[in-house]
Design an enzyme around this catalytic site. Structure first.
Site, PDB file in Angstrom:
ATOM      1  N   SER A  48       0.846  -1.109  -0.024  1.00  0.00           N
ATOM      2  CA  SER A  48       0.176   0.058   0.006  1.00  0.00           C
ATOM      3  C   SER A  48       0.876   1.260  -0.156  1.00  0.00           C
ATOM      4  O   SER A  48       2.063   1.128   0.243  1.00  0.00           O
ATOM      5  CB  SER A  48      -0.843   0.101   1.117  1.00  0.00           C
ATOM      6  OG  SER A  48      -1.581   1.121   1.672  1.00  0.00           O
TER       7      SER A  48
ATOM      8  N   TYR B 232      -2.334  -1.055  10.490  1.00  0.00           N
ATOM      9  CA  TYR B 232      -2.460  -1.088   9.074  1.00  0.00           C
ATOM     10  C   TYR B 232      -1.037  -0.609   8.472  1.00  0.00           C
ATOM     11  O   TYR B 232      -0.312  -1.079   7.826  1.00  0.00           O
ATOM     12  CB  TYR B 232      -3.448  -0.520   8.444  1.00  0.00           C
ATOM     13  CG  TYR B 232      -3.705  -0.575   6.951  1.00  0.00           C
ATOM     14  CD1 TYR B 232      -4.438  -1.547   6.507  1.00  0.00           C
ATOM     15  CD2 TYR B 232      -3.006   0.336   5.668  1.00  0.00           C
ATOM     16  CE1 TYR B 232      -4.645  -1.642   5.229  1.00  0.00           C
ATOM     17  CE2 TYR B 232      -3.336   0.123   4.556  1.00  0.00           C
ATOM     18  CZ  TYR B 232      -4.076  -1.052   4.004  1.00  0.00           C
ATOM     19  OH  TYR B 232      -4.203  -1.164   2.612  1.00  0.00           O
TER      20      TYR B 232
HETATM   21  P1  NAD Z   1     -11.260  -6.263  -0.310  1.00  0.00           P
HETATM   22  O1  NAD Z   1     -11.992  -6.165   1.287  1.00  0.00           O
HETATM   23  O2  NAD Z   1     -12.322  -6.197  -1.410  1.00  0.00           O
HETATM   24  O3  NAD Z   1     -10.743  -7.758  -0.030  1.00  0.00           O
HETATM   25  C1  NAD Z   1     -10.054  -8.345   0.919  1.00  0.00           C
HETATM   26  C2  NAD Z   1     -10.029  -9.809   0.793  1.00  0.00           C
HETATM   27  O4  NAD Z   1      -9.313 -10.421   1.822  1.00  0.00           O
HETATM   28  C3  NAD Z   1     -11.578 -10.427   0.453  1.00  0.00           C
HETATM   29  O5  NAD Z   1     -11.523 -11.570  -0.327  1.00  0.00           O
HETATM   30  C4  NAD Z   1     -11.620 -10.972   1.910  1.00  0.00           C
HETATM   31  O6  NAD Z   1     -12.630 -12.101   2.117  1.00  0.00           O
HETATM   32  C5  NAD Z   1     -10.280 -11.668   2.356  1.00  0.00           C
HETATM   33  N1  NAD Z   1     -10.062 -11.823   3.801  1.00  0.00           N
HETATM   34  C6  NAD Z   1     -10.361 -10.965   4.717  1.00  0.00           C
HETATM   35  N2  NAD Z   1     -10.058 -11.508   5.935  1.00  0.00           N
HETATM   36  C7  NAD Z   1      -9.709 -12.637   5.567  1.00  0.00           C
HETATM   37  C8  NAD Z   1      -9.148 -13.824   6.489  1.00  0.00           C
HETATM   38  N3  NAD Z   1      -9.009 -13.751   7.678  1.00  0.00           N
HETATM   39  N4  NAD Z   1      -8.669 -14.621   5.508  1.00  0.00           N
HETATM   40  C9  NAD Z   1      -8.596 -14.863   4.402  1.00  0.00           C
HETATM   41  N5  NAD Z   1      -8.913 -14.044   3.621  1.00  0.00           N
HETATM   42  C10 NAD Z   1      -9.463 -12.972   4.251  1.00  0.00           C
HETATM   43  O7  NAD Z   1     -10.147  -5.354  -0.050  1.00  0.00           O
HETATM   44  P2  NAD Z   1      -9.090  -4.908  -1.090  1.00  0.00           P
HETATM   45  O8  NAD Z   1      -9.539  -3.499  -1.326  1.00  0.00           O
HETATM   46  O9  NAD Z   1      -9.283  -5.644  -2.403  1.00  0.00           O
HETATM   47  O10 NAD Z   1      -7.596  -5.179  -0.503  1.00  0.00           O
HETATM   48  C11 NAD Z   1      -6.773  -6.083  -1.006  1.00  0.00           C
HETATM   49  C12 NAD Z   1      -5.330  -5.822  -0.403  1.00  0.00           C
HETATM   50  O11 NAD Z   1      -5.074  -4.431  -0.969  1.00  0.00           O
HETATM   51  C13 NAD Z   1      -5.281  -5.478   1.270  1.00  0.00           C
HETATM   52  O12 NAD Z   1      -4.013  -6.049   1.476  1.00  0.00           O
HETATM   53  C14 NAD Z   1      -5.275  -4.082   1.206  1.00  0.00           C
HETATM   54  O13 NAD Z   1      -4.741  -3.785   2.377  1.00  0.00           O
HETATM   55  C15 NAD Z   1      -4.445  -3.751  -0.202  1.00  0.00           C
HETATM   56  N6  NAD Z   1      -4.722  -2.312  -0.587  1.00  0.00           N
HETATM   57  C16 NAD Z   1      -6.158  -1.862  -0.757  1.00  0.00           C
HETATM   58  C17 NAD Z   1      -6.327  -0.521  -1.094  1.00  0.00           C
HETATM   59  C18 NAD Z   1      -7.358  -0.091  -1.640  1.00  0.00           C
HETATM   60  O14 NAD Z   1      -7.780   1.481  -1.494  1.00  0.00           O
HETATM   61  N7  NAD Z   1      -8.693  -0.651  -1.617  1.00  0.00           N
HETATM   62  C19 NAD Z   1      -4.940   0.297  -1.320  1.00  0.00           C
HETATM   63  C20 NAD Z   1      -3.814  -0.292  -0.998  1.00  0.00           C
HETATM   64  C21 NAD Z   1      -3.625  -1.643  -0.676  1.00  0.00           C
END
Ligand code: NAD
Length: 261
Positions: free
Chosen positions: A143, A156
């Site tokens: 991130s 985080y």
């Molecule tokens: P999201 O909530 O759409 O997806 C998260 C996924 O993780 C889902 O499939 C959920 O079921 C799974 N998950 C949650 N808890 C879990 C557990 N205990 N065991 C297994 N799976 C689990 O979120 P996203 O935005 O797609 O995030 C994905 C990654 O990207 C994360 O690591 C997040 O920190 C990172 N990220 C997101 C953003 C953003 O703005 N969305 C920005 C930077 C980084």
């Protein structure tokens, strides 16, 4: 179809970035193991949809990645079903927004376990087979918060800075093994994770939804646009190409200029 014959495990791929990455790998011919939570019927629809659209094998394992024994079972199922994990994407992650002196201890433990420690377990279990094959890709979804901080996101930011350091270390350890280890560091991507933190941020900062969107979330992002999941997926696909084999230990920002400031 340059990934034909390869297997990709994408953690947290029932939603958001992970789902887009898994789908993009399938489109390049990889067999895919999905992981994450959600409604069983919806997940099965997604699994079958990717399989039918791209004529690859798609599995699903709902391991809770905060539990090391469930990670061991997930990795074993990948090997039993597909032979190996050639591409490992450590993507599952959650967020919680609160000042550090009010931060719920169980939320801290959850975020460190899922956003950081799970990647240690999947990586340590995937590397031996990658080393044997002399080829592997580890891609960690970090991130912008692996490089800079924001208030109220102590767990985080700590986990994401941690994954960036972990990435560099494992890249050095595998540098002569045909394996690359990198992280992709998106800014704000429009996914449920981004959307779900709006109510908490509204409460923590006493702001309206519109203010949170424009003045908090996109305040730091000079393009004033959310990153798309397909943009992140395209970079993950590129990292699997031979042309990317000299990219290792890198923290690749895709943040609309956020960390350039
Ligand atoms: P999201 O909530 O759409 O997806 C998260 C996924 O993780 C889902 O499939 C959920 O079921 C799974 N998950 C949650 N808890 C879990 C557990 N205990 N065991 C297994 N799976 C689990 O979120 P996203 O935005 O797609 O995030 C994905 C990654 O990207 C994360 O690591 C997040 O920190 C990172 N990220 C997101 C953003 C953003 O703005 N969305 C920005 C930077 C980084």
């Amino acid at each position: 179809m340059f990934l034909k014959g390869k297997t990709a495990l994408v953690t947290g791929s029932t939603s958001g970035i992970g789902l887009a990455v898994a789908t993009a790998f399938a489109a390049e011919g990889a067999n895919v193991m999905l992981n994450g939570f959600g409604d069983a019927a919806e997940i099965e629809k997604t699994r079958r949809g990717i399989e039918d659209a791209h004529k690859v094998r798609v599995g699903y394992n709902g391991a809770d990645l905060t539990k090391p024994d469930q990670i061991e079972s997930l990795m074993k199922e990948c090997v039993d079903e597909f032979g190996a994990v050639d591409i490992l994407v450590n993507n599952a992650g959650v967020q919680h927004v609160a000042p550090v002196d009010e931060f719920p201890v169980e939320k801290w433990d959850l975020i460190i376990a899922l956003n950081l420690t799970a990647a240690f377990h999947t990586t340590r279990l995937a590397l031996p087979d990658m080393k044997k094959k002399g080829w592997g890709r580890v891609i960690n979804t970090a991130s912008a918060h692996s490089l800079v901080a924001s208030p109220n996101k102590s767990a985080y930011v700590a986990a994401k800075h941690g994954i960036a350091g972990f990435t560099k270390t494992v890249a050095l350890e595998t540098a002569t093994s045909g394996i690359t280890v990198n992280c992709i560091s998106p800014g704000y991507v429009w996914t449920p994770l981004a959307e779900n933190q709006i109510p908490d941020t509204m409460k923590a900062r006493n702001l309206t939804r519109e203010h949170v969107m424009n003045d908090v979330l996109l305040a730091a992002q000079p393009t004033k646009k959310f990153v798309t999941v397909d943009q992140v997926a395209a970079l993950a696909v590129f990292l699997c190409k031979d042309e990317a084999s000299s990219i290792t230990g890198a923290n690749l920002s895709m943040d609309g200029g956020w960390t350039a400031q």
